[in-house]
Design an enzyme around this catalytic site. Structure first.
Site, PDB file in Angstrom:
ATOM      1  N   GLY A  12      19.866 -27.181 -12.204  1.00  0.00           N
ATOM      2  CA  GLY A  12      20.379 -26.758 -10.902  1.00  0.00           C
ATOM      3  C   GLY A  12      19.436 -27.100  -9.763  1.00  0.00           C
ATOM      4  CG  LEU A  14      16.775 -21.702  -6.905  1.00  0.00           C
ATOM      5  CD1 LEU A  14      15.997 -21.854  -5.610  1.00  0.00           C
ATOM      6  CD2 LEU A  14      17.461 -20.335  -6.960  1.00  0.00           C
ATOM      7  CG  ASP A  37      23.455 -21.100 -24.751  1.00  0.00           C
ATOM      8  OD1 ASP A  37      23.510 -20.313 -23.779  1.00  0.00           O
ATOM      9  OD2 ASP A  37      24.436 -21.374 -25.464  1.00  0.00           O
ATOM     10  CG  ASP A 103      26.533 -13.717  -0.716  1.00  0.00           C
ATOM     11  OD1 ASP A 103      26.096 -14.559  -1.513  1.00  0.00           O
ATOM     12  OD2 ASP A 103      27.605 -13.865  -0.101  1.00  0.00           O
ATOM     13  CE1 TYR A 126      28.518 -16.133  -9.629  1.00  0.00           C
ATOM     14  CE2 TYR A 126      29.082 -15.116  -7.529  1.00  0.00           C
ATOM     15  CZ  TYR A 126      28.205 -15.848  -8.305  1.00  0.00           C
ATOM     16  OH  TYR A 126      27.021 -16.283  -7.772  1.00  0.00           O
ATOM     17  CE  LYS A 130      24.216 -14.193 -10.110  1.00  0.00           C
ATOM     18  NZ  LYS A 130      23.296 -15.131 -10.811  1.00  0.00           N
TER      19      LYS A 130
END
Length: 286
Positions: A12, A14, A37, A103, A126, A130
């Site tokens: 990714g 980031l 994984d 957020d 989602y 998170k």
């Protein structure tokens, strides 16, 4: 931090920025999903106990917001139970854990930027996955949760640029009509600024907990697109749209700007989104 720094989800944007930021003077093990994984509890424990990293920086995430509504188990496996596996192994290894959240844990009904102690109220699979990941990460004595949003950064050679900002700038440069949300308020996060803040949090041994880590300020995507056009020297062809006008499987929070005051109290002042956008445009051109 004498032992290696382990980065998960290394493919990714980031993770790549973090590997670059730490790699200059630390041993870094950046592992892709194929290498590790996080949904495999046994593999996670084996790797962490063998490497004995000083810090685990978890960038592994399922960020397909709409896809999570269709495949909730997959989202939970990566965003929640994968973090639980890392947290358990980190606890046994005596390491520090850095985990990135979003957020989306808020419902978007605020009228001012959210602070870390505001009540969470996820509105999608989602978002819920998170938030669960946050709770598991905070079980670690030295556990940090950095909430980011609308990540963007320079594209990697050979890989398509996929962030919302990448798509906006690509469209402006191509002279296309670009649809942009006029009713979503965000605090975009430049991956290089997030990486710098992550390093400073670790180096100063900040108190563990939740921190908002975004570029300073609040803006709509329409504001971002107009500023991008100005920086590019192009009059953009923008088509303002609203959330209600688009068929989305998962709801998005309308107002999701985040407040960085907790980081600022440590002396970590995040650059404004306008400053970050300018540096991003320069990096693209280079």
């Amino acid at each position: 931090m004498p032992n290696p720094i382990l980065i998960t989800g290394a493919e990714g944007q980031l993770a790549r920025a973090i590997a670059t930021r730490f790699g200059a003077d630390h041993e870094v093990a950046a592992l892709t999903r194929a290498d590790l994984d996080v949904t495999d509890d046994g593999a996670v424990e084996t790797v962490l106990l063998a490497m004995a990293p000083s810090v685990v920086i978890n960038c592994a995430s399922d960020n397909d917001v709409d896809g999570a509504q269709i495949r909730p188990v997959r989202a939970l496996e990566i965003n929640a139970f994968g973090v639980r596996a890392l947290a358990r192994a980190v606890g046994r290894a005596g390491s520090t854990l850095v985990h990135y959240s979003t957020d989306f844990v808020f419902d978007g009904t605020a009228t001012r930027p959210y602070v870390e102690d505001d009540r969470t109220n996820p509105q999608s699979v989602y978002a819920a996955s998170k938030l669960l990941g946050e709770w598991f990460a905070l079980d670690v004595p030295n556990g940090y949760v950095l909430r980011v949003e609308s990540l963007f950064g320079a594209a990697q050679a050979g890989r398509p640029a996929r962030s919302s900002l990448d798509r906006i700038v690509n469209g402006i440069e191509a002279g296309e009509e670009v649809p942009v949300f006029s009713d979503r308020t965000v605090s975009p996060s430049y991956v290089h600024d997030v990486a710098d803040a992550t390093r400073r949090v670790l180096e100063m041994k900040a108190p563990p907990g939740v921190y908002h880590c975004v570029n300073a300020g609040a803006c709509s995507w329409l504001d971002v697109a107009r500023e991008a056009g100005r920086l590019l020297g192009i009059e953009p062809r923008l088509r303002p749209i609203t959330l209600e006008s688009v068929a989305l499987k998962a709801p998005r929070p309308k107002y999701c700007a985040l407040d960085n005051s907790r980081l600022a109290a440590l002396g970590i002042v995040m650059p404004t989104w306008q400053d970050a956008l300018a540096r991003y445009i320069i990096a693209r051109r280079a």
